[in-house]
Design a protein around this motif. Structure first.
Motif, PDB file in Angstrom:
ATOM      1  N   ILE A  87       0.837  -1.212   0.000  1.00  0.00           N
ATOM      2  CA  ILE A  87       0.000   0.000   0.000  1.00  0.00           C
ATOM      3  C   ILE A  87       0.867   1.255   0.000  1.00  0.00           C
ATOM      4  O   ILE A  87       0.650   2.177  -0.792  1.00  0.00           O
ATOM      5  N   ASP A  88       1.866   1.315   0.891  1.00  0.00           N
ATOM      6  CA  ASP A  88       2.672   2.531   1.068  1.00  0.00           C
ATOM      7  C   ASP A  88       3.661   2.794  -0.060  1.00  0.00           C
ATOM      8  O   ASP A  88       4.131   3.921  -0.217  1.00  0.00           O
ATOM      9  N   ILE A  91       1.382   0.769  -4.442  1.00  0.00           N
ATOM     10  CA  ILE A  91       0.109   1.419  -4.792  1.00  0.00           C
ATOM     11  C   ILE A  91       0.211   2.931  -4.664  1.00  0.00           C
ATOM     12  O   ILE A  91      -0.182   3.671  -5.567  1.00  0.00           O
ATOM     13  N   ALA A  92       0.765   3.411  -3.547  1.00  0.00           N
ATOM     14  CA  ALA A  92       0.805   4.858  -3.286  1.00  0.00           C
ATOM     15  C   ALA A  92       1.532   5.633  -4.384  1.00  0.00           C
ATOM     16  O   ALA A  92       1.064   6.688  -4.817  1.00  0.00           O
ATOM     17  N   ARG A 133      -2.328   9.335  -3.486  1.00  0.00           N
ATOM     18  CA  ARG A 133      -1.197   8.846  -2.691  1.00  0.00           C
ATOM     19  C   ARG A 133      -1.473   9.058  -1.205  1.00  0.00           C
ATOM     20  O   ARG A 133      -1.240   8.163  -0.385  1.00  0.00           O
ATOM     21  N   CYS A 136      -3.752   6.447   0.241  1.00  0.00           N
ATOM     22  CA  CYS A 136      -3.052   5.181   0.492  1.00  0.00           C
ATOM     23  C   CYS A 136      -2.304   5.227   1.820  1.00  0.00           C
ATOM     24  O   CYS A 136      -2.390   4.298   2.635  1.00  0.00           O
ATOM     25  N   HIS A 137      -1.561   6.302   2.047  1.00  0.00           N
ATOM     26  CA  HIS A 137      -0.810   6.437   3.296  1.00  0.00           C
ATOM     27  C   HIS A 137      -1.757   6.564   4.491  1.00  0.00           C
ATOM     28  O   HIS A 137      -1.475   6.044   5.577  1.00  0.00           O
ATOM     29  N   SER A 140      -3.079   3.081   5.259  1.00  0.00           N
ATOM     30  CA  SER A 140      -1.995   2.316   5.860  1.00  0.00           C
ATOM     31  C   SER A 140      -1.748   2.761   7.300  1.00  0.00           C
ATOM     32  O   SER A 140      -1.580   1.931   8.195  1.00  0.00           O
TER      33      SER A 140
END
Length: 197
Positions: A87-88, A91-92, A133, A136-137, A140
């Motif tokens: 994820i971090d 994807i991000a 982005r 996503c962070h 997470s």
């Protein structure tokens, strides 16, 4: 895409990915570990935005994905679990490339000499890439880093603030730099419609 433009595309992806990695690395060094669980004010998104605006989604998404991959391979990523790392990083940084949805409009406005309009599209594109982005962070942080929230502070607020403190300035600084770079580019360097999808 012709063989020549395909070679140019691959070359630019490689160069801009390396540049993004270097800028992210420097951003982490200069942040003096203000964000202990990862994150830094960085202009690493600038090369991704430039590729997204020049080549469309394919350029932005691929450059962002490769940046995340490089961080994994070179040991720069702060990975606590596999899902968190995906994820971090993968994807991000990949979703930053969605700024490329405005590539056609930016090209058109630049060619028509409509400065205010192309700048607006650059800002919108940079905002969308940065927001995706950030989300996503945020997810997470909410799911994997709740234990670091100060006592009594809701984990969602903690993740919102923690990630916002570096993502907001990163967006603003990156958008300004991209506008300055595009302003200085010669017209022959502009995106061509056939390069976009």
């Amino acid at each position: 895409m012709t063989k020549r433009s395909n070679t140019l595309f691959i070359t630019e992806v490689a160069v801009f990915t390396a540049l993004a990695y270097l800028l992210d690395y420097l951003g982490n060094i200069l942040s003096f570990k203000i964000w202990p669980q990862g994150g830094s004010v960085s202009i690493a998104m600038v090369p991704i935005f430039l590729m997204a605006f020049r080549w469309g989604l394919k350029g932005g998404l691929l450059t962002g994905f490769l940046l995340g991959l490089l961080q994994f391979i070179l040991g720069f990523a702060q990975v606590y679990t596999i899902i968190q790392g995906i994820i971090d990083y993968f994807i991000a940084f990949t979703v930053v490339g969605f700024a490329g949805i405005f590539a056609r409009q930016i090209s058109k406005m630049l060619n028509e000499g409509k400065k205010g309009k192309w700048i607006s599209y650059v800002i919108f594109g940079a905002f969308i890439g940065s927001l995706l982005r950030y989300l996503c962070h945020f997810v997470s942080g909410f799911v994997f880093f709740g234990e670091y929230a100060p006592k009594g502070q809701p984990v969602m607020i903690y993740s919102l603030l923690y990630n916002g403190t570096y993502m907001l300035p990163s967006f603003v600084i990156s958008a300004i730099i991209v506008i300055l770079v595009i302003s200085a580019m010669p017209k022959r360097m502009l995106v061509r419609e056939k390069n976009l999808f």
